[in-house]
Design a protein around this motif. Structure first.
Motif, mmCIF file in Angstrom:
data_model
loop_
_atom_site.group_PDB
_atom_site.id
_atom_site.type_symbol
_atom_site.label_atom_id
_atom_site.label_comp_id
_atom_site.label_asym_id
_atom_site.label_seq_id
_atom_site.Cartn_x
_atom_site.Cartn_y
_atom_site.Cartn_z
ATOM 1 N N LEU A 167 0.849 -1.194 0.000
ATOM 2 C CA LEU A 167 0.000 0.000 0.000
ATOM 3 C C LEU A 167 0.883 1.241 0.000
ATOM 4 C CD1 LEU A 167 -2.644 -0.964 2.725
ATOM 5 C CD2 LEU A 167 -2.917 -1.090 0.249
ATOM 6 N N THR A 168 0.405 2.318 -0.619
ATOM 7 C CA THR A 168 1.179 3.560 -0.661
ATOM 8 C C THR A 168 0.403 4.779 -0.167
ATOM 9 O OG1 THR A 168 0.532 3.912 -2.974
ATOM 10 C CG2 THR A 168 2.615 2.737 -2.575
ATOM 11 N N LYS A 169 -0.911 4.628 0.060
ATOM 12 C CA LYS A 169 -1.709 5.752 0.541
ATOM 13 C C LYS A 169 -2.649 5.287 1.648
ATOM 14 C CE LYS A 169 -1.722 8.427 -3.772
ATOM 15 N NZ LYS A 169 -2.558 9.089 -4.813
ATOM 16 N N PRO A 170 -2.948 6.173 2.608
ATOM 17 C CA PRO A 170 -3.904 5.821 3.666
ATOM 18 C C PRO A 170 -5.275 5.494 3.073
ATOM 19 C CG PRO A 170 -2.726 7.833 4.213
ATOM 20 C CD PRO A 170 -2.407 7.537 2.791
ATOM 21 N N SER A 202 -19.055 4.064 3.993
ATOM 22 C CA SER A 202 -20.233 3.507 4.665
ATOM 23 C C SER A 202 -20.666 2.177 4.066
ATOM 24 C CB SER A 202 -21.399 4.509 4.599
ATOM 25 O OG SER A 202 -21.708 4.825 3.241
ATOM 26 N N ASP A 203 -20.334 1.936 2.761
ATOM 27 C CA ASP A 203 -20.726 0.675 2.134
ATOM 28 C C ASP A 203 -19.701 -0.431 2.363
ATOM 29 O OD1 ASP A 203 -18.606 1.440 0.566
ATOM 30 O OD2 ASP A 203 -19.726 1.473 -1.331
ATOM 31 N N GLY A 204 -18.665 -0.151 3.162
ATOM 32 C CA GLY A 204 -17.662 -1.158 3.476
ATOM 33 C C GLY A 204 -16.431 -1.119 2.598
ATOM 34 N N SER A 205 -16.485 -0.407 1.496
ATOM 35 C CA SER A 205 -15.318 -0.291 0.628
ATOM 36 C C SER A 205 -14.355 0.755 1.184
ATOM 37 C CB SER A 205 -15.754 0.084 -0.789
ATOM 38 O OG SER A 205 -16.381 1.360 -0.797
ATOM 39 N N PHE A 206 -13.156 0.839 0.584
ATOM 40 C CA PHE A 206 -12.158 1.796 1.045
ATOM 41 C C PHE A 206 -11.920 2.867 -0.013
ATOM 42 C CE2 PHE A 206 -11.020 -1.791 3.801
ATOM 43 C CZ PHE A 206 -10.825 -1.137 5.012
ATOM 44 N N GLU A 207 -11.556 4.048 0.472
ATOM 45 C CA GLU A 207 -11.140 5.127 -0.405
ATOM 46 C C GLU A 207 -9.781 5.647 0.053
ATOM 47 O OE1 GLU A 207 -13.641 8.554 -0.117
ATOM 48 O OE2 GLU A 207 -13.983 8.295 2.039
ATOM 49 N N GLU A 208 -8.976 6.076 -0.901
ATOM 50 C CA GLU A 208 -7.691 6.665 -0.569
ATOM 51 C C GLU A 208 -7.884 8.102 -0.079
ATOM 52 O OE1 GLU A 208 -5.176 6.352 -3.966
ATOM 53 O OE2 GLU A 208 -4.763 4.209 -3.661
ATOM 54 N N ASP A 258 -5.550 11.622 1.795
ATOM 55 C CA ASP A 258 -4.195 12.150 1.983
ATOM 56 C C ASP A 258 -3.782 11.979 3.433
ATOM 57 O OD1 ASP A 258 -4.620 14.874 3.530
ATOM 58 O OD2 ASP A 258 -6.187 14.760 1.986
ATOM 59 N N TRP A 259 -2.481 12.131 3.687
ATOM 60 C CA TRP A 259 -1.949 11.880 5.021
ATOM 61 C C TRP A 259 -2.464 12.878 6.058
ATOM 62 C CZ3 TRP A 259 -0.256 7.902 7.400
ATOM 63 C CH2 TRP A 259 0.371 6.857 6.704
ATOM 64 N N ASP A 260 -2.557 14.137 5.693
ATOM 65 C CA ASP A 260 -3.038 15.119 6.670
ATOM 66 C C ASP A 260 -4.436 14.767 7.153
ATOM 67 O OD1 ASP A 260 -0.700 16.530 6.512
ATOM 68 O OD2 ASP A 260 -1.445 18.022 5.096
ATOM 69 N N THR A 261 -5.296 14.392 6.211
ATOM 70 C CA THR A 261 -6.659 13.999 6.581
ATOM 71 C C THR A 261 -6.650 12.770 7.463
ATOM 72 O OG1 THR A 261 -7.542 14.928 4.523
ATOM 73 C CG2 THR A 261 -8.905 13.304 5.676
ATOM 74 N N ALA A 262 -5.841 11.790 7.084
ATOM 75 C CA ALA A 262 -5.795 10.541 7.844
ATOM 76 C C ALA A 262 -5.342 10.782 9.284
ATOM 77 C CB ALA A 262 -4.864 9.550 7.148
ATOM 78 N N ILE A 263 -4.278 11.531 9.450
ATOM 79 C CA ILE A 263 -3.737 11.760 10.791
ATOM 80 C C ILE A 263 -4.741 12.528 11.649
ATOM 81 C CG2 ILE A 263 -1.955 12.974 12.089
ATOM 82 C CD1 ILE A 263 -0.931 10.445 10.799
ATOM 83 N N VAL A 264 -5.316 13.594 11.095
ATOM 84 C CA VAL A 264 -6.265 14.407 11.853
ATOM 85 C C VAL A 264 -7.491 13.586 12.253
ATOM 86 C CG1 VAL A 264 -7.871 16.346 11.686
ATOM 87 C CG2 VAL A 264 -5.513 16.617 10.902
ATOM 88 N N GLU A 265 -8.023 12.801 11.326
ATOM 89 C CA GLU A 265 -9.239 12.044 11.622
ATOM 90 C C GLU A 265 -8.979 10.917 12.622
ATOM 91 O OE1 GLU A 265 -11.326 10.724 8.188
ATOM 92 O OE2 GLU A 265 -11.684 12.757 7.412
ATOM 93 N N VAL A 282 -6.635 2.460 7.427
ATOM 94 C CA VAL A 282 -5.416 1.688 7.192
ATOM 95 C C VAL A 282 -4.301 2.685 6.907
ATOM 96 C CG1 VAL A 282 -4.314 -0.136 5.858
ATOM 97 C CG2 VAL A 282 -6.806 -0.169 6.188
ATOM 98 N N LEU A 283 -3.275 2.672 7.735
ATOM 99 C CA LEU A 283 -2.170 3.604 7.612
ATOM 100 C C LEU A 283 -0.937 2.841 7.147
ATOM 101 C CD1 LEU A 283 -2.719 5.620 10.930
ATOM 102 C CD2 LEU A 283 -3.726 6.019 8.666
#
Length: 770
Positions: A67-70, A75-81, A83-90, A442-443
């Motif tokens: 994997l290369t992106k968070p 809501s439907d169970g799938s994943f979306e990529e 950015d790192w700033d969003t991932a860390i803050v959330e 997923v980080l």
């Protein structure tokens, strides 16, 4: 090597605890493939040795699994990529929300790095401390905690043995030909086997490669090791083969132990475990009369019935014969991080203290099930029960780092249910593992070869070593190490103060003495900073260390602690002076040594001084286990039934199985499908042949398996390899699952009474031809 050949770079294998030193050449179209691998002659422990598995490490490093992106779950169970700033803050915000609503103790941590990725264990301790997350676990809690508990009771510390110089090598539930666990294991086994003055004793239900070399193979029925060891101890006691003088000087509790063996019916116990009595007596006498005995117990008994009792009986066998503290016997190693210690909190520098932290602290049991914490670890088998409840202190959020509990822990069905019910599940890994697919975030992080890394499995004696591995290549674009990730999370949480970082940075630039003084000053002025020390060090000096070695910043404190606790061992290794100076000298040597550095040289004469019991003597009696010991006389060892006539070993180490970090099945040169091994007579009676398929059923579930007829197996015993049941993108891009995940067939309620470790090696099963 010609001038045009690629440079050989030093690193280490990451597939078992030995972490043998290797050298690799990089190549491929992108220059990132491990195209050639060989043993590293300069490595202090392995000295050029490497087994066949290390040569296939490129299957871990490269492939479509990376994997290369968070990722964030929709809501439907799938994943979306994202950015790192969003991932860390959330992630920080959601962890804070759980802490605010329910308390930090409801945030559970699982992981710590696996076989060669241990720096995350340092840095996550700062994050957990900031969150108030006091409950944690790792793979050690499904394997070794029973042995840890017994060792702490008897000698106060974890012990290992000197196989290189021993007269008798005793392996209990272990096949070191495949699972190693000590340097150049196969070479050492061959040397012992060919020397007529030495003896190799192997306890194993299977005729393993190690058993084939053995002078004495005690081929027990699966799950009956307690009867065997009790019988051997009965021989020692009844034939007066104890090391009486040694025990009188160094041990206490013998009078409490002897009555449990003086009248023990040895013949009856030998019949119960299926080993001829004359062979049991021969093995016991050989151990009692040897000048030295080195022993090793492993998962064959530690993930089996009566596992904590077996650890106790094993330690009694060694100690009653005086095989502790002399060359060729058991010893207490000087460890960089004594990971077997730690109370329930276990965060920050408290996690690396050598004090008796299991015996202090606010709690020693889990909040819901009341399971015993050993080494600060929650038993893996109770994790689902700590989640699937309405208890106010249940685990509500979970951080999983470099681990895959949905696949690697008992009862995958129950574990998936528990993980799916969490309010928040965050995984930190290089791939979208079975656990990650159940999570909310997923980080992804750098691989073990893209950052500075190390292992804290430092067990050698008298020369012990530490190997800081340099990155072989930069991380994939957008990725960074766990050290950086935890610092970013702490900053988003508002828990990483800038002032101490600036002060430490300025002091480092001034001098080492100024830096040490500043660390002490800050710790005294604000004790809360101690728990944040790894992250503070990384932010303060990480980028001031030699290029690529920033993650090693957290090891500075380990070096200082070691210099305080073991000055003599460090001095013999050349690190002299005041503790602070010796610690700095060690840290500099670690940074400079590409293949590892000997940090401690110990003296056999000091072993007995390392006993950490209340009286400073070996404690032979563990009264808590006497009921289990005496109960063997009336408890039938038969574990099978008419419905489940076989005993399954769910997870066997083979030539091309290891931990599950290599997902690509193409790495296996042998047994690619992970066949079920079965005795020829059993196969004949069932009407199955080599290469056929059959349905394997346990009380937990069923799976279709490939049959491998093997005369290594005794009747009634079948075995599946570990490390399979993982999916991987096939040639057409669709995921293909190869082999059976053993934990689809195990139950979480099947566990040891004391340590909670699972009974994977004796799971009742049925086999039906397809």
């Amino acid at each position: 090597m010609s001038a045009n050949d690629p440079e050989w770079k030093s690193t280490a294998c990451i597939l078992c605890e030995c972490n043998c030193g290797i050298e690799v050449q990089l190549g491929g179209t992108d220059g990132r493939h491990l195209v050639k691998v060989r043993g590293d002659d300069a490595h202090p422990a392995s000295k050029g040795y490497a087994c066949e598995k290390a040569h296939r490490l490129d299957f871990y490093q490269n492939g479509p699994h990376r994997l290369t992106k968070p990722l964030r779950r929709r809501s439907d169970g799938s994943f979306e990529e994202i950015d790192w700033d969003t991932a860390i803050v959330e992630v920080a915000a959601r962890l804070s929300a759980v802490r605010k609503a329910h308390g930090g103790e409801t945030i559970f941590y699982y992981g710590g790095g696996g076989q060669g990725n241990h720096f995350p264990a340092i840095y996550n301790s700062a994050t957990r401390a900031a969150l108030g997350s006091i409950h944690r676990s790792s793979a050690l809690a499904q394997e070794k905690t029973g042995e840890f508990w017994v060792a702490r009771k008897m000698v106060g510390f974890y012990t290992r043995s000197d196989f290189e110089h021993t007269e008798v090598a005793f392996f209990l539930g272990k096949n070191p030909w495949q699972s190693h666990s000590f340097p150049h294991a196969r070479v050492t086994l061959k040397e012992i086997a060919k020397d007529p003055s030495r003896c190799l004793i192997v306890v194993d239900p299977r005729r393993t490669q190690s058993a084939e070399l053995a002078d004495i193979h005690l081929q027990v029925k699966p799950g009956t090791d307690a009867w065997l060891l009790a019988g051997m101890l009965g021989v020692l006691v009844q034939e007066k083969l104890l090391a009486s003088e040694w025990l009188a000087r160094h041990a206490e509790g013998l009078a409490e132990v002897l009555p449990h063996f003086t009248g023990l019916p040895v013949a009856q116990y030998c019949q119960a475990c299926g080993v001829p009595e004359d062979l049991v007596r021969k093995a016991a006498r050989r151990i009692a009369t040897a000048a030295s005995v080195a022993s090793f117990e492993d998962l064959g008994v530690q993930m089996n019935r009566h596992s904590t009792l077996v650890s106790y009986l094993h330690k009694l066998l060694i100690l009653l014969t005086g095989n502790f503290g002399r060359e060729g016997s058991a010893y207490v190693p000087t460890m960089m991080v004594p990971f077997t210690q730690g109370n329930e909190g276990g965060a920050g520098v408290g996690a690396i203290s050598q004090d008796h932290q299991d015996d202090v602290g606010p709690a020693r049991v889990t909040p819901v099930t009341g399971a015993l914490l050993i080494g600060g670890l929650t038993p893996c088998n109770v994790i689902p029960d700590e989640i699937l409840t309405d208890h106010p202190k249940r685990f509500r959020a979970m951080m999983v780092e470099c681990a895959n509990p949905a696949h690697s822990l008992a009862d995958s069905v129950h574990m998936r249910e528990a993980l799916s019910s969490l309010e928040l599940l965050v995984t930190i890994d290089v791939t979208l593992s079975e656990t990650a697919r159940l999570g909310h975030y997923v980080l992804p992080v750098a691989s073990q070869f893209e950052k500075a890394e190390a292992t804290f499995f430092n067990f050698e004696f008298p020369h012990n070593y530490f190997h800081l591995r340099r990155p072989l290549m930069p991380p994939l674009h957008g990725l960074f190490s766990e050290a950086e990730l935890h610092c970013r999370l702490l900053e988003a949480l508002g828990e990483l103060p800038a002032e101490p970082i600036a002060a430490l940075r300025a002091a480092w630039k001034q001098s080492r003495q100024a830096f040490r003084e500043k660390v002490f000053e800050l710790a005294m002025s604000d004790p809360r900073l101690i728990a944040l020390a790894p992250a503070l060090l990384y932010r303060a000096i990480g980028d001031l260390l030699p290029e690529g070695l920033g993650e090693a910043a957290g090891a500075w404190l380990l070096c200082q602690t070691l210099a305080q606790t073991h000055p003599g061992s460090l001095a013999r290794a050349g690190f002299t002076g005041e503790p602070g100076e010796a610690g700095d000298a060690l840290f500099d040597a670690i940074l400079a040594a590409k293949s590892g550095v000997v940090f401690a040289i110990d003296d056999w004469a000091e072993c007995l001084d390392r006993l950490r019991t209340p009286t400073g003597k070996v404690q032979l009696a563990i009264p808590e286990l006497f009921v289990d010991l005496d109960g063997l006389a009336t408890t039938p060892p038969s574990l099978t039934t008419e419905d489940f006539p076989f005993l399954l070993s769910a997870g066997e180490r083979r030539s091309f199985t290891a931990n599950t970090i290599i997902r690509n099945p193409d790495w296996r040169r042998k047994d690619p499908g992970g066949a079920l091994s079965i005795n020829p007579e059993d196969a004949k009676s069932l009407g199955v042949v080599d290469g056929a398929r059959a349905r394997l059923t346990t009380r937990r579930g069923s799976a279709d398996v490939l049959i491998q007829v093997s005369d290594r197996m005794q009747r009634g015993h079948v075995s599946l390899p570990n490390g399979l049941g993982l999916d991987f993108p096939g040639a057409d891009g669709h995921k293909v699952t190869v082999g059976v995940g053993p934990n689809e067939l195990t139950r979480s309620e099947d566990r040891d009474r004391v340590a909670g470790t699972p009974w994977h090696k004796s799971t009742p099963a049925r086999l039906d031809p397809l």
